[in-house]
Motif scaffolding. Structure first.
Motif, PDB file in Angstrom:
ATOM      1  N   ASP A 122      41.668  25.166  34.304  1.00 24.86           N
ATOM      2  CA  ASP A 122      41.211  24.190  33.325  1.00 24.86           C
ATOM      3  C   ASP A 122      41.567  22.785  33.789  1.00 24.86           C
ATOM      4  OD1 ASP A 122      43.910  23.968  32.926  1.00 24.86           O
ATOM      5  OD2 ASP A 122      43.920  24.719  30.881  1.00 24.86           O
ATOM      6  N   SER A 123      41.410  21.811  32.875  1.00 28.51           N
ATOM      7  CA  SER A 123      41.654  20.419  33.246  1.00 28.51           C
ATOM      8  C   SER A 123      43.107  20.149  33.617  1.00 28.51           C
ATOM      9  CB  SER A 123      41.252  19.496  32.086  1.00 28.51           C
ATOM     10  OG  SER A 123      41.987  19.822  30.920  1.00 28.51           O
ATOM     11  N   ALA A 124      44.035  21.024  33.202  1.00 31.45           N
ATOM     12  CA  ALA A 124      45.444  20.870  33.562  1.00 31.45           C
ATOM     13  C   ALA A 124      45.808  21.664  34.803  1.00 31.45           C
ATOM     14  CB  ALA A 124      46.326  21.306  32.393  1.00 31.45           C
ATOM     15  N   GLY A 125      44.805  22.236  35.497  1.00 31.67           N
ATOM     16  CA  GLY A 125      45.051  23.041  36.685  1.00 31.67           C
ATOM     17  C   GLY A 125      45.613  24.418  36.379  1.00 31.67           C
ATOM     18  N   TYR A 126      45.528  24.837  35.123  1.00 31.58           N
ATOM     19  CA  TYR A 126      46.153  26.086  34.677  1.00 31.58           C
ATOM     20  C   TYR A 126      45.145  27.236  34.716  1.00 31.58           C
ATOM     21  CZ  TYR A 126      48.489  29.397  31.517  1.00 31.58           C
ATOM     22  OH  TYR A 126      49.069  30.511  30.960  1.00 31.58           O
ATOM     23  N   TYR A 127      45.626  28.420  35.108  1.00 35.02           N
ATOM     24  CA  TYR A 127      44.790  29.620  35.081  1.00 35.02           C
ATOM     25  C   TYR A 127      45.601  30.765  34.488  1.00 35.02           C
ATOM     26  CZ  TYR A 127      47.378  31.801  38.914  1.00 35.02           C
ATOM     27  OH  TYR A 127      48.365  32.388  39.663  1.00 35.02           O
ATOM     28  N   GLU A 128      44.874  31.779  34.037  1.00 29.88           N
ATOM     29  CA  GLU A 128      45.517  32.964  33.484  1.00 29.88           C
ATOM     30  C   GLU A 128      44.504  34.102  33.490  1.00 29.88           C
ATOM     31  OE1 GLU A 128      46.932  34.279  29.074  1.00 29.88           O
ATOM     32  OE2 GLU A 128      47.900  32.459  29.858  1.00 29.88           O
ATOM     33  N   MET A 129      44.905  35.285  33.962  1.00 26.23           N
ATOM     34  CA  MET A 129      44.019  36.450  33.911  1.00 26.23           C
ATOM     35  C   MET A 129      44.840  37.732  33.860  1.00 26.23           C
ATOM     36  SD  MET A 129      42.299  36.502  37.716  1.00 26.23           S
ATOM     37  CE  MET A 129      43.211  36.172  39.205  1.00 26.23           C
ATOM     38  N   THR A 130      44.222  38.763  33.300  1.00 22.63           N
ATOM     39  CA  THR A 130      44.859  40.068  33.140  1.00 22.63           C
ATOM     40  C   THR A 130      44.229  41.052  34.115  1.00 22.63           C
ATOM     41  OG1 THR A 130      45.275  39.609  30.815  1.00 22.63           O
ATOM     42  CG2 THR A 130      45.384  41.909  31.508  1.00 22.63           C
ATOM     43  N   ILE A 131      45.079  41.764  34.903  1.00 18.02           N
ATOM     44  CA  ILE A 131      44.592  42.690  35.921  1.00 18.02           C
ATOM     45  C   ILE A 131      45.446  43.949  35.911  1.00 18.02           C
ATOM     46  CG2 ILE A 131      43.682  40.853  37.402  1.00 18.02           C
ATOM     47  CD1 ILE A 131      46.205  41.121  39.111  1.00 18.02           C
ATOM     48  N   PRO A 132      44.936  45.066  36.454  1.00 17.50           N
ATOM     49  CA  PRO A 132      45.763  46.271  36.595  1.00 17.50           C
ATOM     50  C   PRO A 132      46.858  46.053  37.639  1.00 17.50           C
ATOM     51  CG  PRO A 132      43.407  46.787  36.728  1.00 17.50           C
ATOM     52  CD  PRO A 132      43.537  45.306  36.831  1.00 17.50           C
ATOM     53  N   THR A 133      47.958  46.742  37.501  1.00 11.36           N
ATOM     54  CA  THR A 133      49.028  46.645  38.501  1.00 11.36           C
ATOM     55  C   THR A 133      48.533  47.160  39.841  1.00 11.36           C
ATOM     56  OG1 THR A 133      49.856  48.823  37.854  1.00 11.36           O
ATOM     57  CG2 THR A 133      50.849  46.907  36.783  1.00 11.36           C
ATOM     58  N   GLY A 134      49.087  46.597  40.923  1.00  8.75           N
ATOM     59  CA  GLY A 134      48.679  47.014  42.251  1.00  8.75           C
ATOM     60  C   GLY A 134      48.799  45.898  43.254  1.00  8.75           C
ATOM     61  N   SER A 135      48.345  46.183  44.479  1.00  8.39           N
ATOM     62  CA  SER A 135      48.342  45.193  45.560  1.00  8.39           C
ATOM     63  C   SER A 135      46.917  44.714  45.791  1.00  8.39           C
ATOM     64  CB  SER A 135      48.907  45.807  46.841  1.00  8.39           C
ATOM     65  OG  SER A 135      50.260  46.186  46.659  1.00  8.39           O
ATOM     66  N   TYR A 136      46.752  43.403  45.890  1.00  7.26           N
ATOM     67  CA  TYR A 136      45.408  42.837  45.986  1.00  7.26           C
ATOM     68  C   TYR A 136      45.386  41.658  46.967  1.00  7.26           C
ATOM     69  CZ  TYR A 136      44.933  45.290  41.520  1.00  7.26           C
ATOM     70  OH  TYR A 136      44.929  46.238  40.532  1.00  7.26           O
ATOM     71  N   LEU A 137      44.156  41.251  47.292  1.00  7.21           N
ATOM     72  CA  LEU A 137      43.932  40.022  48.045  1.00  7.21           C
ATOM     73  C   LEU A 137      43.301  39.009  47.082  1.00  7.21           C
ATOM     74  CD1 LEU A 137      44.035  38.567  50.796  1.00  7.21           C
ATOM     75  CD2 LEU A 137      41.684  39.360  51.196  1.00  7.21           C
ATOM     76  N   LEU A 138      44.010  37.909  46.836  1.00  5.14           N
ATOM     77  CA  LEU A 138      43.554  36.869  45.908  1.00  5.14           C
ATOM     78  C   LEU A 138      42.869  35.754  46.698  1.00  5.14           C
ATOM     79  CD1 LEU A 138      43.529  35.621  43.039  1.00  5.14           C
ATOM     80  CD2 LEU A 138      45.747  34.587  43.596  1.00  5.14           C
ATOM     81  N   GLU A 139      41.616  35.468  46.334  1.00  2.00           N
ATOM     82  CA  GLU A 139      40.857  34.377  46.967  1.00  2.00           C
ATOM     83  C   GLU A 139      40.881  33.162  46.048  1.00  2.00           C
ATOM     84  OE1 GLU A 139      36.247  33.425  47.267  1.00  2.00           O
ATOM     85  OE2 GLU A 139      36.785  35.092  48.612  1.00  2.00           O
ATOM     86  N   ILE A 140      41.305  32.004  46.581  1.00  2.00           N
ATOM     87  CA  ILE A 140      41.388  30.756  45.823  1.00  2.00           C
ATOM     88  C   ILE A 140      40.455  29.753  46.499  1.00  2.00           C
ATOM     89  CG2 ILE A 140      42.936  28.997  44.907  1.00  2.00           C
ATOM     90  CD1 ILE A 140      45.258  30.928  45.493  1.00  2.00           C
ATOM     91  N   SER A 141      39.473  29.229  45.751  1.00  2.00           N
ATOM     92  CA  SER A 141      38.456  28.381  46.396  1.00  2.00           C
ATOM     93  C   SER A 141      38.031  27.237  45.476  1.00  2.00           C
ATOM     94  CB  SER A 141      37.232  29.220  46.777  1.00  2.00           C
ATOM     95  OG  SER A 141      36.612  29.755  45.627  1.00  2.00           O
ATOM     96  N   HIS A 142      37.644  26.151  46.115  1.00  2.00           N
ATOM     97  CA  HIS A 142      37.098  24.965  45.457  1.00  2.00           C
ATOM     98  C   HIS A 142      36.249  24.247  46.492  1.00  2.00           C
ATOM     99  CE1 HIS A 142      36.825  20.964  43.625  1.00  2.00           C
ATOM    100  NE2 HIS A 142      37.186  21.514  42.485  1.00  2.00           N
ATOM    101  N   GLN A 143      35.120  23.646  46.035  1.00  2.00           N
ATOM    102  CA  GLN A 143      34.177  23.083  46.993  1.00  2.00           C
ATOM    103  C   GLN A 143      34.754  21.956  47.840  1.00  2.00           C
ATOM    104  OE1 GLN A 143      33.739  23.017  43.735  1.00  2.00           O
ATOM    105  NE2 GLN A 143      33.278  20.958  42.967  1.00  2.00           N
ATOM    106  N   SER A 144      35.772  21.228  47.335  1.00  2.00           N
ATOM    107  CA  SER A 144      36.323  20.089  48.064  1.00  2.00           C
ATOM    108  C   SER A 144      37.638  20.402  48.771  1.00  2.00           C
ATOM    109  CB  SER A 144      36.536  18.915  47.088  1.00  2.00           C
ATOM    110  OG  SER A 144      35.309  18.525  46.522  1.00  2.00           O
ATOM    111  N   TYR A 145      38.078  21.684  48.755  1.00  2.00           N
ATOM    112  CA  TYR A 145      39.362  22.055  49.345  1.00  2.00           C
ATOM    113  C   TYR A 145      39.206  23.291  50.225  1.00  2.00           C
ATOM    114  CZ  TYR A 145      41.231  18.809  45.911  1.00  2.00           C
ATOM    115  OH  TYR A 145      41.490  17.684  45.188  1.00  2.00           O
ATOM    116  N   PHE A 146      40.117  23.434  51.166  1.00  2.00           N
ATOM    117  CA  PHE A 146      40.071  24.586  52.042  1.00  2.00           C
ATOM    118  C   PHE A 146      40.376  25.859  51.249  1.00  2.00           C
ATOM    119  CE2 PHE A 146      41.006  21.248  55.224  1.00  2.00           C
ATOM    120  CZ  PHE A 146      39.970  21.512  56.094  1.00  2.00           C
TER     121      PHE A 146
END
Length: 803
Positions: free
Chosen positions: A58-82
């Motif tokens: 959101d506008s404060a840079g905050y995120y939150e999500m609910t997922i099952p327990t486990g090991s994952y690969l998280l992808e973080i992306s924005h058009q102006s950032y690597f």
């Protein structure tokens, strides 16, 4: 009969696919910030690659999500950032904060979309484009200024009536059929200097969304397009200054924090000094002329909590323009006419983030557009004023029902108050009389909802509905005309007076919206969009290009709201790992109650505007082709549009019929338009760019013959707009030099050198006819002349700086 026990077992088995007893669900949350400034980043996408679960900050840079327990690969992306990939092992609720590195001086940064190139294929709907300020800085510019409105001309489906004209035409629509918003505030005149500059300061805006099809339900009030310009965020952690010094105008932006991590603001200004240049470079035929403008843009942001964001933005612009012995005044041709126009806008908004599923935004808007014509001639001295005030409240809420279903809904309340004309004599010697037209008022109320649904991995659906209600209000006088005769002031039989605030006329309408995206493959998709739009305010202009003092008119008893039904379909394709993309779109638009005018009628200061206005139906259709190269040292795009627009006005009488009731093209109809935009990065420091534009001539009415009557020679016009002016062709070149391309902080400077109209073509703005011998016009031969606004090369040099 099946026993109750067996029935319960069957029901339980039916729900088994939706139940999970093996995995516990946990919550991850955190903030995403800029690596150097530590400012929160808005709109960062986070996706679990294994299951597709995702969210955005959101506008404060905050995120939150609910997922099952486990090991994952998280992808973080924005058009102006690597883009960043992070392996995570989640067994309990966790807080995970990340920082992103900004993309600085990438050779691949020239993008026509601020979103990733995947969005060309994946996003819903047709006819939508996003342009960032970084993209525009690569384009050749007129007089050293990058320009939002000029950049639209390079896109398929967008044209103008001529060089230096204000406004733009989209898919067969007039310039008043485009909703132009600056931080939610409407812009009623988007130009400085009669169309040579736009009102948008290039330092102050972040990006803009341009919709010419697939328009979401939260937008309404115009029937052709929506240009939604977003100002940059005020997120300063330290004082910074940037701007530019050019040959025609200069810019300066100052940004500073007020309360650390809580409040910040910026002020941006532009000023021209053309008057001073004309005094230094004395041009005899421009003696007595005047041309100048300034504008100020400011924004204040306050973040009292991590879930709240309050912002206030303001804009003020002022222009003065005069040509000595001006001849374009609709009132008087004898004196000097000074055109003076001003825009004042203010927007206040409050955004609140309740959680990953629900957020709201409340916006209040005030807009005031004021324009004057001032004549200082002693015998005809006058001041003509026109004014429109707009007030609005808009609320919108976003609810993420689940990762595959997002709903937006809200309301909007708009009020218009218009002074259509007030002329006052300004000298005792003036022969002008006081004329004051009755003011107009109207209220437009709307509720809307959008629902974006991921039906499957291949099919995405967007459904929207907007209901709008409009009431024309008093105080006003409605004139009744004799039945069976043309609506003319000669045929007035009586009138009805309405008190202030009394409802004079009401209109209401549902506006459905539909968008469908079928992903044929990971790199191609087929899209379809359908829109219905209504418009309750129209610009009345008797000239080819709208003047600042042209009159806006609200719908009332006689002037019905305009309406358009648009259908569009497109095929979108990405090539070579998204380095290139292409698309083709076709559209058809059905038009209802569009505005035309009776021949020879006066619009300015007309007490009975319904006697000059005619309304008819029509259609527009076309095909748009677009090819773009995103990556590499050479980037750019090609666009080509073929389109046609036809209008038919068949009134109950001959005086209220145009072209014998047959279809005719409007004056802005230009069947062919081609643009080629290129940028070549020679090195980190130096890049070259070019812009080639071709379009067929707009429609025009030529006289068929001339005749002599009552001692005067008059031209005779047969059919309306059956001819075309000559085709338009222009080439622009530019060079950008970065003095410190590797620096990400400290002092940075760059040079922009542009050549506008390199071929020095005298493109026709209009065509007119004149007899060779003015004293014997009936027998004298008639010659054809063309008017060119910019008929030579125009160089410009601008130095931009930031520290």
């Amino acid at each position: 009969m099946i026993s109750t026990k067996k029935m319960l077992i069957l029901i339980l088995l039916g729900f088994m696919p939706f139940l999970s007893f093996s995995q516990k669900r946990v919550k991850i949350k955190g903030t995403i910030k800029h690596n150097q400034t530590k400012l929160p980043l808005f709109g960062v996408n986070l996706i679990i690659t294994e299951n597709g679960i995702g969210t955005s900050t959101d506008s404060a840079g905050y995120y939150e999500m609910t997922i099952p327990t486990g090991s994952y690969l998280l992808e973080i992306s924005h058009q102006s950032y690597f883009k960043k990939y992070q392996k995570i092992d989640v067994r309990r609720d966790m807080v995970m904060d990340y920082v992103l590195d900004e993309k600085v001086n990438e050779l691949e940064e020239v993008r026509i979309s601020a979103n990733s190139s995947e969005q060309n294929v994946k996003r819903l709907g047709t006819g939508m484009t996003t342009l960032s300020s970084r993209t525009l800085k690569k384009l050749p510019s007129l007089l050293g200024e990058i320009d939002i409105i000029k950049s639209l001309y390079t896109l398929p489906g967008v044209t103008s009536v001529g060089e230096g004209a204000s406004g733009f035409n989209v898919r067969g629509g007039n310039i008043d059929q485009n909703l132009i918003l600056l931080d939610e505030a409407p812009i009623f005149n988007s130009s400085h200097l009669m169309g040579f500059f736009s009102v948008f300061n290039p330092d102050a805006f972040r990006d803009f969304n341009f919709y010419r099809g697939g328009i979401p339900a939260q937008f309404g009030g115009r029937i052709s397009s929506v240009l939604n310009v977003n100002l940059k965020d005020a997120n300063a952690t330290k004082l910074s200054i940037n701007g530019g010094v050019g040959t025609i105008s200069s810019r300066l932006l100052i940004e500073t924090p007020i309360i650390k991590d809580k409040m910040s603001m910026y002020v941006a200004g532009r000023i021209s000094y053309i008057d001073q240049l004309m005094q230094v470079i004395k041009i005899k035929r421009l003696a007595g002329s005047k041309a100048n403008f300034y504008d100020l843009t400011a924004k204040l942001e306050y973040r009292p909590t991590t879930k709240d964001r309050i912002s206030i933005s303001a804009f003020q612009g002022k222009d003065q323009f005069k040509l000595a012995k001006d001849s374009i005044s609709a009132i008087d041709d004898n004196g000097d006419a000074l055109y003076d126009w001003r825009t004042t806008n203010a927007t206040a908004s409050w955004s609140h983030y309740y959680g990953p599923k629900f957020s709201t935004r409340l916006v209040g808007v005030y807009s005031n557009y004021d324009a004057d014509i001032i004549n200082s001639d002693s015998l005809t001295a006058f001041k003509l004023n026109y004014n429109i005030v707009y007030k609005s409240i808009k609320g919108i809420a976003t609810y993420n029902l689940n990762p595959k279903n997002e709903i937006d809904f809200g309301f909007q309340f708009n009020r218009y108050d218009i002074q259509p004309g007030l002329m006052e004599p300004t000298l005792p010697s003036s022969n002008k009389n006081l004329i004051r037209l009755n003011p107009e008022s109207g209220i437009e109320t709307a509720i809307f909802v959008n629902d974006k649904i991921e039906i499957s991995k291949k099919v995405n659906l967007g459904v929207g509905l907007r209901y709008v209600s409009y009431q024309a209000l008093g105080a006003s006088t409605v004139y009744n005309y004799e039945a069976g005769k043309p609506i003319s002031f000669l045929n007035i039989v009586d009138s009805v007076a309405y008190d202030r605030g009394k409802v004079v006329k009401s209109y209401g309408s549902f506006e459905p919206r539909l968008s469908l995206n079928f992903n044929i493959s990971a790199s191609s998709s087929l899209k379809f969009s359908a829109n219905r739009m209504k418009q309750f305010i129209q610009l009345l202009s008797g000239t080819t290009a709208a003047l600042p003092t042209d009159r806006w008119k609200l719908s009332d008893t006689y002037i019905k709201p305009q309406m358009a039904d648009q259908f569009s379909m497109g095929y979108f394709k990405n090539f070579k790992e998204k380095s290139s993309e292409a698309s083709v779109e076709v559209f058809y638009k059905k038009l209802y109650d569009v505005v035309e005018y009776k021949d020879g009628e006066t619009l300015l200061l007309n007490k009975f505007p319904e006697t000059a206005i005619l309304q008819g139906d029509g259609y527009a259709y076309g095909a748009e082709f677009f090819v773009k190269k995103n990556l590499g040292t050479f980037t750019g795009w090609l666009s080509y549009t073929y389109s046609q627009t036809r209008i038919k006005v068949a009134g109950p009488t001959e005086e209220e019929t145009i072209n014998n009731g047959k279809y005719f093209p409007p004056i802005f109809n230009r069947p062919h338009s081609f643009n080629a935009i290129g940028s070549y990065q020679v090195s980190r420091k130096v890049s070259f760019s070019s812009n080639l534009n071709f379009s067929s001539g707009r429609a025009i009415t030529y006289p068929a013959s001339k005749f002599y009557t009552s001692g005067a020679v008059l031209p005779y016009y047969n059919s309306r707009n059956q001819s075309q002016i000559p085709n338009y062709l222009r080439l622009d070149l530019a060079m950008n030099i970065e003095s410190h391309p590797y620096r990400t902080s400290g002092y940075r400077g760059s040079w922009n050198v542009s050549l506008y109209n390199v071929m020095a073509r005298k493109n026709a703005y209009s065509v007119f006819f004149r007899s060779k011998n003015p004293y014997n016009q009936f027998y004298s031969k008639v010659d054809i002349y063309k008017l060119s606004v910019l008929g030579t090369i125009i160089p410009s040099v601008t130095y931009n700086f930031k520290f």
